[in-house]
Design an enzyme around this catalytic site. Structure first.
Site, PDB file in Angstrom:
ATOM      1  CE1 TYR A  17      -4.002   2.145   0.690  1.00  0.00           C
ATOM      2  CE2 TYR A  17      -2.411   3.420   1.973  1.00  0.00           C
ATOM      3  CZ  TYR A  17      -3.648   3.311   1.350  1.00  0.00           C
ATOM      4  OH  TYR A  17      -4.519   4.388   1.377  1.00  0.00           O
ATOM      5  CG  HIS A  21      -0.879   5.549  -1.452  1.00  0.00           C
ATOM      6  ND1 HIS A  21      -1.382   4.268  -1.478  1.00  0.00           N
ATOM      7  CD2 HIS A  21      -1.966   6.385  -1.454  1.00  0.00           C
ATOM      8  CE1 HIS A  21      -2.699   4.305  -1.475  1.00  0.00           C
ATOM      9  NE2 HIS A  21      -3.078   5.588  -1.460  1.00  0.00           N
ATOM     10  CE1 TYR A  40      -6.398  11.321   1.480  1.00  0.00           C
ATOM     11  CE2 TYR A  40      -6.817  12.109  -0.740  1.00  0.00           C
ATOM     12  CZ  TYR A  40      -7.037  11.191   0.271  1.00  0.00           C
ATOM     13  OH  TYR A  40      -7.900  10.143   0.071  1.00  0.00           O
ATOM     14  CD1 TRP A  79      -6.519   5.239  -6.176  1.00  0.00           C
ATOM     15  CD2 TRP A  79      -4.568   4.989  -7.207  1.00  0.00           C
ATOM     16  NE1 TRP A  79      -5.550   5.163  -5.201  1.00  0.00           N
ATOM     17  CE2 TRP A  79      -4.330   5.001  -5.813  1.00  0.00           C
ATOM     18  CE3 TRP A  79      -3.484   4.839  -8.060  1.00  0.00           C
ATOM     19  CZ2 TRP A  79      -3.068   4.873  -5.260  1.00  0.00           C
ATOM     20  CZ3 TRP A  79      -2.211   4.714  -7.510  1.00  0.00           C
ATOM     21  CH2 TRP A  79      -2.007   4.721  -6.131  1.00  0.00           C
ATOM     22  CD1 TRP A  80     -10.573   4.432  -5.694  1.00  0.00           C
ATOM     23  CD2 TRP A  80     -12.602   4.595  -6.599  1.00  0.00           C
ATOM     24  NE1 TRP A  80     -11.152   5.552  -5.181  1.00  0.00           N
ATOM     25  CE2 TRP A  80     -12.406   5.697  -5.702  1.00  0.00           C
ATOM     26  CE3 TRP A  80     -13.809   4.505  -7.288  1.00  0.00           C
ATOM     27  CZ2 TRP A  80     -13.385   6.660  -5.493  1.00  0.00           C
ATOM     28  CZ3 TRP A  80     -14.798   5.467  -7.066  1.00  0.00           C
ATOM     29  CH2 TRP A  80     -14.575   6.530  -6.183  1.00  0.00           C
TER      30      TRP A  80
END
Length: 569
Positions: A17, A21, A40, A79-80
């Protein structure tokens, strides 16, 4: 507004993960920015008591977020789907399961309810403005404005710094109640300098339109550098900054001897805000006689006069000067973290949105009190000193061929309070009513001429007076463009970019160019803001100016008649 949610990551996927990112797709990052998302953060809670999942706590700030538009974009969908193998997602959209979190406590939050802005201090010869630009989009949110003036009192006419400073502080204090002012950018007119003795002015800041400077004309002309070195034309009054300093040094020898630093006008206000002194190239290279624009160093004249050593370090245009002075932050209510940026000469600020463009050449007409025409990546060989042509220096330190005249001031003198239509323009052309330069003393190709109107015995209505003003500034701009090394593309910035008559006339006269009007209402302020925040989207919308075929034949005859008379001046 602050958004917070919790998402669920499969056990054993923590490193994957983070890796994904760390390698966030640039197009996704741009998509998030375009929707105003900032600050963010995602935090991992490795839940040792649950064998199946870890929790991811996400927070971000956004104003007026269009969540549906954000989600529906193809890059978000991809992306999802890319992340679906390591997270708990919805079926069949692959959207991560994200449970909204409820705020239950807040402590010492830095004004989260206020829009984050860049404040641009824009000090022109005629007006002073503070413009607030959205810190994310660069959109103009608010303008405060007042008329500028000169103190006509001994020892000479000078800038009313006390009045300006009080207005700046009062206005910032008022704005700070409604906006989070994260930074302040500065742009000012040129030909203005502060002679400092420590923290105070050793002499009042001289008004560049003061004629008294000319009393040492012959002595100054013998001392100033050649045009081939400085690319500064010899200008009237105090428009050559070197002439101001030369006169002050002679007439106020005792006071000038105490001067320990020389601050150009944008840097004077930067010092007032930050307490830090600096110099900067766009104001140094603005017809000052103090700078060699081709070698990017002080002129031999400036060195000989021992002035170069009194300038602070020359630092990059738009570089951080420091944060706002603590006492000033308390007085105005501005955040102590408010950053002050090294200011820029106003005409050069108009070039900032374009100096990074890949095209070979680009001509920009910056209009205000002065109409300043500059060609980015143009050749200096076309410059003629007797036509008030010069090399400006852009924010990157490059010599930029330039010509200018006092278009805004002349237009104000010629016009009335009534707006002109194209039929009023047609009346001026049909009747051959001509305005011959010049109607301002400050400079331009015809600074030595006395302006006059050839009215043919016709009394003009107020609207026709304004039409004559529009025609005059269009003719002068066209004339100046012919003297310049211009590009195929000409962009009009500032006041005249909203003058339809001016744009139509210029487009009719210049079929060899594409004439565009900038739809960016911020003008010089936008360029100054862009320097302080490179991520702002201020490339601006442009609209093509169109020729009116019905007036073109008549305009061609009128233009030739005006040019013939100008040739006799």
């Amino acid at each position: 507004m602050r958004y917070a949610s919790v998402m669920y990551l499969h056990k054993g996927c923590e490193e994957e993960y983070k890796k994904r990112h760390d390698e966030l797709w640039p197009e996704l990052a741009e998509h998030l920015k375009q929707h105003g998302i900032r600050n963010y953060y995602i935090h991992l809670d490795a839940n040792e008591n649950d064998r199946n999942e870890n929790r991811l706590y996400a927070t971000f700030d956004a104003d007026d977020l269009d969540a549906q538009s954000l989600a529906d974009h193809p890059v978000m969908q991809r992306w999802w789907e890319y992340m679906a193998d390591i997270m708990e997602t919805k079926t069949p959209s692959f959207e991560p399961v994200a449970d909204a979190l409820q705020e239950v406590f807040r402590f010492n939050v830095l004004q989260p309810d206020k829009t984050r802005v860049v404040a641009v201090l824009d000090i022109g010869k005629t007006n002073i403005k503070i413009c607030l630009m959205d810190g994310q989009t660069g959109a103009l949110l608010h303008i405060e404005k007042r008329v500028n003036g000169v103190v006509d009192a001994p020892p000479y006419p000078h800038v009313d710094v006390d009045s300006i400073w009080q207005w700046i502080k009062d206005t910032l204090a008022d704005l700070a109640q409604r906006y989070f002012i994260a930074s302040i950018a500065i742009t000012t007119h040129g030909a203005t300098i502060a002679c400092m003795k420590g923290e105070q002015l050793a002499l009042p800041i001289l008004d560049y339109e003061y004629d008294g400077v000319s009393e040492l004309k012959e002595e100054y002309d013998a001392a100033r550098p050649y045009f081939s070195e400085s690319f500064s034309p010899r200008l009237p009054q105090g428009l050559n900054l070197g002439a101001q300093l030369f006169w002050q040094q002679k007439r106020f020898a005792d006071e000038f001897a105490t001067v320990d630093s020389l601050l150009l006008y944008p840097q004077y206000w930067g010092y007032k805000l930050s307490g830090n002194k600096a110099a900067e190239v766009t104001s140094l290279g603005c017809h000052t006689d103090l700078w060699n624009p081709t070698s990017c160093q002080f002129s031999t004249f400036c060195e000989q006069q021992k002035w170069a050593e009194r300038f602070p370090e020359v630092i990059e245009t738009g570089a951080k000067l420091g944060t706002i002075l603590p006492d000033l932050a308390k007085e105005t209510g501005l955040p102590a973290s408010c950053v002050i940026f090294n200011g820029i000469h106003d005409s050069n600020a108009s070039l900032v949105p374009y100096i990074g463009q890949p095209m070979e050449k680009l001509t920009v007409v910056s209009s205000g009190t002065w109409t300043v025409i500059a060609t980015i990546n143009g050749k200096l060989g076309s410059l003629h000193e007797d036509k008030d042509m010069l090399a400006n220096v852009d924010a990157l330190g490059r010599a930029t061929p330039t010509i200018r005249f006092m278009g805004g001031r002349e237009w104000e003198q010629l016009r009335s309070d009534s707006k002109a239509t194209l039929s009023d323009v047609n009346f001026i052309l049909e009747n051959g009513i001509l305005a011959m330069p010049a109607f301002a003393k400050g400079g331009g190709p015809f600074a030595h001429c006395e302006g006059r109107i050839i009215d043919r015995g016709i009394t003009l209505t107020p609207a026709q007076q304004s039409a004559l003003a529009d025609v005059y500034v269009a003719l002068m701009t066209d004339y100046c463009l012919d003297l310049m090394d211009t590009s195929n593309t000409v962009i009009v910035e500032g006041a005249f970019s909203n003058n339809l008559n001016f744009l139509t006339l210029l487009a009719c006269m210049r079929s060899q160019n594409e004439i565009y009007a900038s739809r960016d209402v911020t003008g010089t302020s936008g360029g100054a803001a862009l320097l302080s925040n490179k991520s702002l989207k201020l490339k601006g919308r442009l609209s093509l100016a169109l020729c009116d075929a019905q007036i073109k034949p008549l305009l061609n005859l009128y233009r030739q008649q005006w040019r013939d008379l100008v040739g006799e001046l």
